[in-house]
Design an enzyme around this catalytic site. Structure first.
Site, PDB file in Angstrom:
ATOM      1  N   LYS A 191       1.509   0.860  18.676  1.00 13.51           N
ATOM      2  CA  LYS A 191       0.593  -0.279  18.747  1.00 13.51           C
ATOM      3  C   LYS A 191       1.442  -1.422  19.321  1.00 13.51           C
ATOM      4  CE  LYS A 191      -3.437  -2.140  17.665  1.00 13.51           C
ATOM      5  NZ  LYS A 191      -4.685  -1.817  18.355  1.00 13.51           N
ATOM      6  N   ASP A 247       0.703  10.060   9.804  1.00 14.81           N
ATOM      7  CA  ASP A 247       0.037  10.483   8.575  1.00 14.81           C
ATOM      8  C   ASP A 247      -1.466  10.610   8.841  1.00 14.81           C
ATOM      9  OD1 ASP A 247      -0.599  10.957   5.970  1.00 14.81           O
ATOM     10  OD2 ASP A 247      -0.059   8.978   5.203  1.00 14.81           O
TER      11      ASP A 247
END
Ligand code: NAD
Length: 363
Positions: A191, A247
């Protein structure tokens, strides 16, 4: 000499590792590969025997091995225990003590199991990706962290997303090395438009890629990646990403294939690794010869490939699993009831893979 540790754990962990070890031993014996397997108790069974989910002796077995084969831990019986004594703590201790910083989760859709996917056939067909998640850094471990009181009587909760060059370099290297065994494409997910720590991530991955001129590197923001995983899952090969993004994305990717009993995983510290199915101990079907052992059998294939560079042997296991599926063998989790399918139990599924291996493996 291959030094292997075997920690079957609780519930179906015992049943699925039994089948995987049967297949593995056959393969290693046939190829005259020396190995030793040392077993240890982990999880609830260790708590019952020694009062803790993993003992120093068991950790020593893990540390002295080249690879750990892990079943699953947990069960309703141990749920009331304090968190430090719960079976799942064994897994976290092993990950921490072995320094397993790279988590590998393949997500593959088998043509013959395409109906198990919740997505449309034309979208998921051909999906075969590997998500590589950084496992020991990032926001789950960064400091400072905590919950503090504010002067106005309310509270502040905070965590820190931190990555160092070294942490990024070593996970990127794993991703590029693995891509060399696959289709030579790496996608780094970050990001970087908002988070400086992942801007560094992007730059370091690009630097590491200079050592792998054959591998094509691309970048994607995590929000876009979560959409593309559903829109065009077959377009992905190796994805490397941070702890938290990995995750979430690896669970999303596992749903693309739709069958939890088919998905293996590995956690690596360089060549040393722990190999386990992604599923848990499934107390609802434990001890009933119903569990699908294929995820654990495929975890052994990953072990041969990533800890021992025995790619050809890994290929034989994977091919045998594929053939068994093609021939219609199904444990209940992947059984649709369609004509021609054979509903089998855990041990029969293990036998079917072994018998397939015997057929395709040159003596
Ligand atoms: P689970 O993965 O054990 O089971 C979820 C569902 O999938 C169940 O209905 C189960 O029957 C089915 N399933 C799972 N593996 C299967 C297989 N190989 N073949 C056929 N069906 C299968 O998850 P859960 O029910 O949330 O957790 C049960 C216990 O396992 C809990 O104690 C949990 O903490 C533990 N757990 C352990 C691990 C691990 O050891 N790595 C991972 C997840 C959960």
């Amino acid at each position: 000499m291959m030094k292997l540790a075997l920690f079957a754990g609780d519930g179906i962990g015992v049943e699925v590792t039994k089948e995987a070890i049967k297949v593995l031993k056959y393969l290693l014996d046939l190829n005259s590969i020396n190995y030793e397997i040392e077993e240890g108790l982990v999880g609830g069974v260790s708590y019952d025997a020694y009062g803790k989910p993993i003992t120093e002796e068991t950790l020593k077995i893990a540390k002295e091995s080249d690879a750990v084969i892990f079943g699953a831990v947990g069960g309703t019986k141990w749920e009331p225990l304090p968190i430090e004594l719960r079976p799942e703590k064994a897994l976290l201790t092993l990950r921490y003590d072995l320094g397993l910083y790279a988590n590998l989760r393949p997500a593959k859709v088998y043509d013959d199991l395409i109906d198990a996917s919740p997505l449309k056939k034309e979208i998921v067909g051909g999906t075969d990706m590997m998500i590589i998640r950084e496992l020991t850094g990032g926001i789950y471990f960064g400091k400072p962290r905590g919950i503090e009181d504010l002067p106005d009587g309310t509270k502040k909760g905070f965590n820190t997303l931190v990555y160092t060059t070294k942490e990024i370099e070593r996970i990127a290297k794993i991703a590029f090395d693995i891509s060399m065994k696959r289709r030579k494409k790496v996608l780094s997910v970050d990001k970087a438009n908002v988070l400086e720590s992942t801007e560094l991530w992007r730059n370091v991955v690009a630097n590491v890629s200079k050592n792998y001129p054959e591998v094509e590197l691309s970048n994607m923001y995590v929000d876009n990646c979560s959409m593309q995983l559903i829109k065009q899952p077959a377009s992905f090969d190796v994805i490397v990403t941070t702890n938290m993004f990995g995750d979430i994305l690896s669970d999303e990717a596992s749903m693309v294939s739709g069958s939890i009993g088919m998905l293996p995983s590995a956690s690596l510290n360089g060549k040393k690794g722990m190999y386990e199915p992604i599923h848990g101990s499934a107390p609802d079907i434990a001890g009933q010869n119903k569990a699908n052992p294929l995820a654990t059998i495929l975890s052994c294939a990953m072990m041969l490939r990533y800890s021992f560079d025995k790619d050809n042997l890994a290929d034989y296991i994977e091919k045998s699993v594929e053939n068994v599926i093609k021939k219609g063998y199904r444990t209940q989790d992947i059984y649709s009831g369609a004509a021609g399918l054979k509903l089998v139990g855990t041990s029969q599924m293990g036998e079917a893979v072994l018998s397939e291996l015997k057929d395709i493996m040159p003596a």
